[in-house]
Design a protein around this motif. Sequence first.
Motif, PDB file in Angstrom:
ATOM      1  N   GLU A  74     -39.064 -42.400  -7.307  1.00 54.15           N
ATOM      2  CA  GLU A  74     -39.079 -41.965  -8.495  1.00 54.15           C
ATOM      3  C   GLU A  74     -37.388 -41.496  -9.055  1.00 54.15           C
ATOM      4  O   GLU A  74     -37.211 -41.128 -10.154  1.00 54.15           O
ATOM      5  CB  GLU A  74     -39.896 -40.612  -8.791  1.00 54.15           C
ATOM      6  N   LYS A  75     -36.564 -41.621  -7.967  1.00 53.18           N
ATOM      7  CA  LYS A  75     -35.085 -41.093  -8.194  1.00 53.18           C
ATOM      8  C   LYS A  75     -34.342 -41.744  -7.142  1.00 53.18           C
ATOM      9  O   LYS A  75     -34.469 -42.189  -6.237  1.00 53.18           O
ATOM     10  CB  LYS A  75     -34.963 -39.450  -8.028  1.00 53.18           C
ATOM     11  N   VAL A  76     -33.044 -42.040  -7.889  1.00 50.89           N
ATOM     12  CA  VAL A  76     -31.863 -42.705  -7.234  1.00 50.89           C
ATOM     13  C   VAL A  76     -30.846 -41.760  -7.034  1.00 50.89           C
ATOM     14  O   VAL A  76     -30.171 -41.290  -8.034  1.00 50.89           O
ATOM     15  CB  VAL A  76     -31.600 -43.963  -7.783  1.00 50.89           C
ATOM     16  N   SER A  77     -30.364 -41.204  -6.027  1.00 50.62           N
ATOM     17  CA  SER A  77     -29.169 -40.436  -5.896  1.00 50.62           C
ATOM     18  C   SER A  77     -28.124 -41.223  -5.031  1.00 50.62           C
ATOM     19  O   SER A  77     -28.292 -41.621  -4.306  1.00 50.62           O
ATOM     20  CB  SER A  77     -29.490 -39.156  -4.986  1.00 50.62           C
ATOM     21  N   VAL A  78     -26.770 -41.101  -6.004  1.00 54.05           N
ATOM     22  CA  VAL A  78     -25.667 -41.913  -5.476  1.00 54.05           C
ATOM     23  C   VAL A  78     -24.856 -40.843  -5.081  1.00 54.05           C
ATOM     24  O   VAL A  78     -24.409 -40.026  -5.879  1.00 54.05           O
ATOM     25  CB  VAL A  78     -25.371 -42.891  -6.634  1.00 54.05           C
ATOM     26  N   LEU A  79     -24.218 -40.672  -3.794  1.00 58.25           N
ATOM     27  CA  LEU A  79     -23.362 -39.883  -3.353  1.00 58.25           C
ATOM     28  C   LEU A  79     -21.967 -40.620  -2.908  1.00 58.25           C
ATOM     29  O   LEU A  79     -21.973 -41.442  -2.005  1.00 58.25           O
ATOM     30  CB  LEU A  79     -23.889 -39.312  -1.961  1.00 58.25           C
ATOM     31  N   VAL A  80     -20.913 -40.349  -3.876  1.00 56.39           N
ATOM     32  CA  VAL A  80     -19.793 -40.914  -3.923  1.00 56.39           C
ATOM     33  C   VAL A  80     -18.537 -39.808  -4.053  1.00 56.39           C
ATOM     34  O   VAL A  80     -18.783 -38.862  -4.336  1.00 56.39           O
ATOM     35  CB  VAL A  80     -19.399 -42.109  -4.816  1.00 56.39           C
ATOM     36  N   GLN A  81     -17.450 -40.299  -3.551  1.00 58.60           N
ATOM     37  CA  GLN A  81     -16.183 -39.519  -3.625  1.00 58.60           C
ATOM     38  C   GLN A  81     -15.718 -39.366  -5.232  1.00 58.60           C
ATOM     39  O   GLN A  81     -15.348 -38.419  -5.625  1.00 58.60           O
ATOM     40  CB  GLN A  81     -15.020 -39.999  -2.853  1.00 58.60           C
ATOM     41  N   ALA A  82     -16.042 -40.607  -5.942  1.00 56.22           N
ATOM     42  CA  ALA A  82     -15.531 -40.291  -7.336  1.00 56.22           C
ATOM     43  C   ALA A  82     -16.329 -41.203  -8.045  1.00 56.22           C
ATOM     44  O   ALA A  82     -16.692 -42.249  -7.599  1.00 56.22           O
ATOM     45  CB  ALA A  82     -14.169 -40.769  -7.553  1.00 56.22           C
ATOM     46  N   GLY A  83     -16.552 -41.032  -9.459  1.00 52.14           N
ATOM     47  CA  GLY A  83     -17.374 -41.978 -10.274  1.00 52.14           C
ATOM     48  C   GLY A  83     -16.909 -41.794 -11.728  1.00 52.14           C
ATOM     49  O   GLY A  83     -16.385 -40.487 -12.009  1.00 52.14           O
ATOM     50  N   GLU A  84     -16.601 -42.787 -12.322  1.00 49.68           N
ATOM     51  CA  GLU A  84     -15.881 -42.677 -13.880  1.00 49.68           C
ATOM     52  C   GLU A  84     -16.543 -43.698 -14.699  1.00 49.68           C
ATOM     53  O   GLU A  84     -16.745 -44.849 -14.414  1.00 49.68           O
ATOM     54  CB  GLU A  84     -14.622 -43.156 -13.427  1.00 49.68           C
ATOM     55  N   PHE A  85     -17.118 -43.153 -15.797  1.00 52.15           N
ATOM     56  CA  PHE A  85     -17.601 -44.200 -17.071  1.00 52.15           C
ATOM     57  C   PHE A  85     -16.593 -44.972 -17.504  1.00 52.15           C
ATOM     58  O   PHE A  85     -15.334 -44.728 -17.389  1.00 52.15           O
ATOM     59  CB  PHE A  85     -17.904 -43.231 -18.080  1.00 52.15           C
ATOM     60  N   ALA A  86     -16.998 -46.084 -17.638  1.00 52.63           N
ATOM     61  CA  ALA A  86     -16.158 -47.321 -18.188  1.00 52.63           C
ATOM     62  C   ALA A  86     -15.246 -46.636 -19.390  1.00 52.63           C
ATOM     63  O   ALA A  86     -13.977 -47.116 -19.177  1.00 52.63           O
ATOM     64  CB  ALA A  86     -17.025 -48.413 -18.574  1.00 52.63           C
ATOM     65  N   ASP A  87     -15.635 -46.119 -20.412  1.00 54.75           N
ATOM     66  CA  ASP A  87     -15.095 -45.562 -21.433  1.00 54.75           C
ATOM     67  C   ASP A  87     -13.902 -44.609 -21.110  1.00 54.75           C
ATOM     68  O   ASP A  87     -13.009 -44.292 -22.015  1.00 54.75           O
ATOM     69  CB  ASP A  87     -15.963 -44.972 -22.518  1.00 54.75           C
ATOM     70  N   ASP A  88     -14.017 -44.219 -19.809  1.00 63.43           N
ATOM     71  CA  ASP A  88     -13.029 -42.902 -19.556  1.00 63.43           C
ATOM     72  C   ASP A  88     -11.857 -43.380 -18.883  1.00 63.43           C
ATOM     73  O   ASP A  88     -11.084 -42.671 -18.278  1.00 63.43           O
ATOM     74  CB  ASP A  88     -14.022 -41.759 -18.720  1.00 63.43           C
ATOM     75  N   ILE A  89     -11.916 -44.660 -18.341  1.00 64.37           N
ATOM     76  CA  ILE A  89     -10.889 -45.386 -17.673  1.00 64.37           C
ATOM     77  C   ILE A  89      -9.756 -45.510 -18.093  1.00 64.37           C
ATOM     78  O   ILE A  89      -9.547 -46.230 -19.265  1.00 64.37           O
ATOM     79  CB  ILE A  89     -11.635 -46.269 -16.558  1.00 64.37           C
ATOM     80  N   ASP A  90      -8.585 -45.042 -17.701  1.00 62.36           N
ATOM     81  CA  ASP A  90      -7.220 -45.131 -18.204  1.00 62.36           C
ATOM     82  C   ASP A  90      -6.592 -46.523 -17.507  1.00 62.36           C
ATOM     83  O   ASP A  90      -5.998 -46.473 -16.290  1.00 62.36           O
ATOM     84  CB  ASP A  90      -6.540 -43.858 -17.960  1.00 62.36           C
ATOM     85  N   THR A  91      -6.732 -47.724 -18.334  1.00 59.19           N
ATOM     86  CA  THR A  91      -6.438 -48.748 -17.809  1.00 59.19           C
ATOM     87  C   THR A  91      -5.055 -49.015 -17.653  1.00 59.19           C
ATOM     88  O   THR A  91      -4.651 -49.616 -16.572  1.00 59.19           O
ATOM     89  CB  THR A  91      -6.893 -50.181 -18.609  1.00 59.19           C
TER      90      THR A  91
END
Length: 136
Positions: A74-91
Amino acid sequence: MNKIALDVVTPNGSVYYKEDCEIIILQTKQGELGVMAGHVPTVAALKIGGLRVKVDGRFEYFAVTDGFVEIRPEKVSVLVQAGEFADDIDTERATAAKERAEALLQQERDEKIDKFRAELALQRAINRIDVAKHSS
């Protein structure tokens, strides 16, 4: 259609939580993994890569660092050091980071250069640039 929850967690806490995901696609060390409601319980190591989640018929894209995923029916937990939305990425910033990492890797036998860290920085920058292509 059954839905599954997704929680993307960094050391700063949850950065994304949705309860009505149709499918979640992750980049594990063993390859790409698609997860839907009712998936068999699993724990897997993640590599630096993109994470895609389909909500209301549309995909949302994230750039994530390496980490782990815990999958329950019923749930997926993703544990990472950092995650960033595509729209928020400063290319521009990601491109500059990519160029710095490439320059470090070009240096010949400089004992002060940590090649492993430079390679990770390069992978993260390339991933951010690739994921940013999916911004709205």
